[in-house]
Design a protein around this motif. Structure first.
Motif, PDB file in Angstrom:
ATOM      1  N   TYR A  18      -1.615 -10.628   4.078  1.00 55.28           N
ATOM      2  CA  TYR A  18      -0.751 -11.134   3.027  1.00 55.28           C
ATOM      3  C   TYR A  18       0.464 -11.776   3.684  1.00 55.28           C
ATOM      4  CZ  TYR A  18       0.959 -11.422  -1.629  1.00 55.28           C
ATOM      5  OH  TYR A  18       1.378 -11.913  -2.818  1.00 55.28           O
ATOM      6  N   GLU A  54       8.732   1.050  -4.310  1.00 53.67           N
ATOM      7  CA  GLU A  54       7.904  -0.121  -4.631  1.00 53.67           C
ATOM      8  C   GLU A  54       6.446   0.189  -4.292  1.00 53.67           C
ATOM      9  OE1 GLU A  54       8.932  -3.837  -2.701  1.00 53.67           O
ATOM     10  OE2 GLU A  54       7.160  -4.800  -3.535  1.00 53.67           O
ATOM     11  N   GLY A  58       3.285  -4.765   0.141  1.00 56.35           N
ATOM     12  CA  GLY A  58       2.930  -5.764   1.152  1.00 56.35           C
ATOM     13  C   GLY A  58       3.651  -5.457   2.453  1.00 56.35           C
ATOM     14  N   PHE A  80      -1.690   0.191   0.985  1.00 61.53           N
ATOM     15  CA  PHE A  80      -2.827   0.810   1.685  1.00 61.53           C
ATOM     16  C   PHE A  80      -3.347  -0.031   2.842  1.00 61.53           C
ATOM     17  CE2 PHE A  80      -6.690  -0.631  -1.176  1.00 61.53           C
ATOM     18  CZ  PHE A  80      -6.254  -1.934  -1.093  1.00 61.53           C
ATOM     19  N   ILE A  81      -2.730  -1.180   3.114  1.00 62.53           N
ATOM     20  CA  ILE A  81      -3.189  -1.983   4.254  1.00 62.53           C
ATOM     21  C   ILE A  81      -2.359  -1.601   5.478  1.00 62.53           C
ATOM     22  CG2 ILE A  81      -3.426  -4.328   5.171  1.00 62.53           C
ATOM     23  CD1 ILE A  81      -4.342  -5.239   2.493  1.00 62.53           C
ATOM     24  N   HIS A  84       0.205  -3.981   7.011  1.00 63.77           N
ATOM     25  CA  HIS A  84       1.434  -4.175   6.219  1.00 63.77           C
ATOM     26  C   HIS A  84       2.456  -3.096   6.569  1.00 63.77           C
ATOM     27  CE1 HIS A  84      -0.808  -6.414   2.731  1.00 63.77           C
ATOM     28  NE2 HIS A  84      -0.698  -7.122   3.824  1.00 63.77           N
ATOM     29  N   THR A 105      -0.798   4.558   2.043  1.00 67.83           N
ATOM     30  CA  THR A 105      -1.738   5.321   1.205  1.00 67.83           C
ATOM     31  C   THR A 105      -2.241   4.439   0.070  1.00 67.83           C
ATOM     32  OG1 THR A 105      -2.036   7.293  -0.145  1.00 67.83           O
ATOM     33  CG2 THR A 105       0.089   6.297  -0.282  1.00 67.83           C
ATOM     34  N   PHE A 107      -3.231   3.999  -3.968  1.00 62.91           N
ATOM     35  CA  PHE A 107      -2.632   4.544  -5.200  1.00 62.91           C
ATOM     36  C   PHE A 107      -3.357   5.845  -5.585  1.00 62.91           C
ATOM     37  CE2 PHE A 107      -1.870  -0.195  -6.126  1.00 62.91           C
ATOM     38  CZ  PHE A 107      -0.678  -0.172  -5.417  1.00 62.91           C
ATOM     39  N   HIS A 124       5.372  -5.567  -7.944  1.00 62.68           N
ATOM     40  CA  HIS A 124       5.336  -7.016  -8.133  1.00 62.68           C
ATOM     41  C   HIS A 124       3.990  -7.548  -7.663  1.00 62.68           C
ATOM     42  CE1 HIS A 124       6.956 -10.993  -8.771  1.00 62.68           C
ATOM     43  NE2 HIS A 124       6.347 -11.342  -7.655  1.00 62.68           N
ATOM     44  N   GLY A 125       3.297  -8.273  -8.544  1.00 60.66           N
ATOM     45  CA  GLY A 125       2.020  -8.862  -8.146  1.00 60.66           C
ATOM     46  C   GLY A 125       0.954  -7.829  -7.862  1.00 60.66           C
ATOM     47  N   VAL A 130      -5.480  -5.136  -9.601  1.00 62.56           N
ATOM     48  CA  VAL A 130      -6.210  -3.895  -9.337  1.00 62.56           C
ATOM     49  C   VAL A 130      -7.035  -3.564 -10.576  1.00 62.56           C
ATOM     50  CG1 VAL A 130      -4.505  -2.983  -7.697  1.00 62.56           C
ATOM     51  CG2 VAL A 130      -4.277  -2.431 -10.131  1.00 62.56           C
ATOM     52  N   ASN A 134      -7.240   2.113 -10.849  1.00 62.65           N
ATOM     53  CA  ASN A 134      -5.989   2.086 -10.084  1.00 62.65           C
ATOM     54  C   ASN A 134      -4.773   1.986 -11.000  1.00 62.65           C
ATOM     55  OD1 ASN A 134      -6.152   2.302  -7.103  1.00 62.65           O
ATOM     56  ND2 ASN A 134      -7.807   0.823  -7.454  1.00 62.65           N
TER      57      ASN A 134
END
Ligand code: SAM
Length: 495
Positions: A18, A54, A58, A80-81, A84, A105, A107, A124-125, A130, A134
């Motif tokens: 991202y 948040e 990202g 979860f990435i 990021h 982690t 959600f 945001h976004g 999802v 989720n």
């Protein structure tokens, strides 16, 4: 690609990182101002010490910037990435930020994490990208962790504005699934497929002109952006009422838009539309009907946990300090478009205010005493500040005390961000100690700011960093930067 490998729709685009993005609507000061401006009272004050989480952060650029600018507040980012979270942690560590924590982690697994109760939870976004399951996990977290009188910021793709685009997205997904190759090659193929369908005379495009306009626009956009925006398995636009109904059982009520311009009905709705809406007292119904006039693609909603009560916030708002970056000479660049057309501040009111604010942040009450604003009443001054804020030209300012300590923190973070800009062109914002929020900066501006921070001559600095790849009139570019851009950045405590 964790995505559609066997014609089955699953997963999230995880093979393309991202992009770093600063989002002004994630600013707690702006949340507070948007809600207070409509006559309600959130349970937190962003100038004090707040707790803020948040979800789906990202690379966490907005969190990092807000954490640097709000030393007394605690921030948490969840994603979860692993890339990021790792990148966000590295930047926080290099900048010495101890009031922001990043949790890697999903959600789903968030339930096992011990997170203290929060004043603000923001996404945001995320909501539209999802699946239902989720969204359920997200609702559980909000229910467990948002304080009474706390605020939820939730943005989502919106109906009916995106109704014609739903069909276009479906055509593109068909093209994406038929294609072979990398995700980016499949995105390219998806666009070509939609283009071929239009060229073959698919009636859908004739019946939905907005879909064709959108396809033309999509062709000009970054393929990396498009991969994330349209080619996740989940892409769900919602009517406002659907979202409001999902949040009501948690005691959440719609308070305001974090996109301040959307709250000013006179700048978005004709007199006839306002008359029509005046017949509707139910807030959810009213917001939903507004979307038929304003046709937003995307809503940026703020919800309040508890019953909203109208209070007289006049004195509070009139003593709230605002900061501006622009000089009066830049007034013509202050504009945004709504469904009524191009919106600009009224020159006769905005010019004296911008003139008075060149020397630093000021409240409406302070401006009333400023000679540049002689003859202007408090309402005219405040309404102009509100419009400047709605158009992105003014922001609520942090208190004057604490400025030096904040600047030491934002300077350190900014230097880390500018150093990263030497590696690639992915970060386009830095932190202001004046507003506690972010400010957009281009890559070359970051080079110049970094050279200045290091006390080096910009041309020599760039030659040392990039060698022969540096071409053109650097001395001239730098002189123009110092004359035209640096004063605005300096007003926001940058450079
Ligand atoms: C479209 S991006 C938005 C990122 C950021 N909020 C922004 O606006 O720039 C959605 C983010 O949510 C994260 N995400 C999606 N599904 C998730 C899940 N099930 N658990 C945790 N994070 C998730 C993704 O990794 C991604 O960073």
């Amino acid at each position: 690609v964790n995505h559609q490998t066997s014609g089955k729709r699953t997963g999230y685009v995880t093979d393309i990182p991202y992009t770093f993005r600063y989002q002004r609507e994630l600013s707690p000061s702006l949340h507070w101002f948007a809600i207070t401006g409509l006559g309600y009272q959130p349970g937190f004050h962003p100038l004090g010490s707040i707790t803020y989480t948040e979800l789906g952060c990202g690379y966490g650029l907005s969190l990092l910037i807000h954490a640097a600018g709000h030393p007394d507040s605690q921030f948490i980012g969840v994603d979860f990435i692993p890339e990021h979270i790792a990148a966000a942690r590295r930047i926080a560590k290099a900048a010495g930020l101890t009031n922001v924590e990043f949790i890697e982690t999903s959600f789903a697994d968030l339930k096992s994490r011990n997170v203290p109760r929060q004043d603000v939870i923001a996404l945001h976004g995320v909501w539209s990208w999802v699946d239902n399951e989720n969204r359920g996990h997200i609702l559980n977290f909000i229910d467990r962790c948002l304080k009474p009188s706390g605020v939820l910021y939730l943005s989502y793709n919106t109906l009916p504005g995106l109704a014609p685009v739903m069909g276009l997205r479906e055509i593109m997904v068909t093209g994406f699934n038929r294609a072979q190759g990398t995700t980016l090659e499949k995105v390219e193929a998806a666009i070509r497929f939609a283009e071929d369908m239009r060229a073959a005379g698919a009636g859908f495009f004739a019946a939905n002109p907005r879909a064709g306009q959108m396809l033309d626009r999509i062709k000009t956009l970054s393929r990396v952006y498009l991969a994330h925006e349209y080619f996740n398995a989940d892409w769900w636009p919602f009517y406002h009422a659907q979202v409001a109904d999902a949040l009501r059982p948690l005691g959440l009520n719609y308070a305001a838009s974090a996109h301040v311009l959307d709250n000013i009905e006179g700048l978005n709705l004709s007199a006839t539309a306002q008359d029509r809406l005046a017949q509707t007292t139910d807030r959810t119904e009213r917001e939903g009907l507004k979307d038929y006039f304003m046709l937003p693609d995307f809503r940026r909603d703020l919800y309040f946990r508890g019953t909203l009560q109208q209070v007289d916030n006049g004195p509070l708002l009139h003593s709230l300090r605002f900061a501006v970056a622009d000089s009066p000479a830049a007034i013509d660049s202050i504009t945004l478009t709504t469904s009524l057309g191009q919106i600009r501040p009224r020159r006769a009111s905005a010019l004296p205010i911008l003139t008075a604010m060149q020397s630093g942040p000021a409240s409406a009450i302070e401006l009333m005493r400023n000679p540049a604003c002689a003859g202007m009443g408090i309402d005219e001054i405040f309404d102009t500040l509100l419009v400047l804020c709605a158009l992105g030209a003014a922001d609520p300012a942090m208190p004057a005390h604490g400025q030096a300590a904040r600047k030491a923190r934002t300077d350190k973070l900014n230097e880390v961000l500018w150093e990263l800009s030497l590696q690639d062109d992915s970060i386009h914002a830095c932190a202001s100690p004046v507003t506690g929020g972010g400010v957009g900066v281009e890559r070359v501006e970051q080079f110049f700011l970094l050279a200045r921070a290091r006390g080096q001559e910009p041309a020599a600095f760039l030659k040392a960093a990039f060698g022969g790849a540096v071409q053109g009139d650097i001395a001239g570019d730098y002189a123009r930067f110092v004359a035209n851009r640096l004063p605005a950045l300096n007003r926001l405590g940058i450079g």
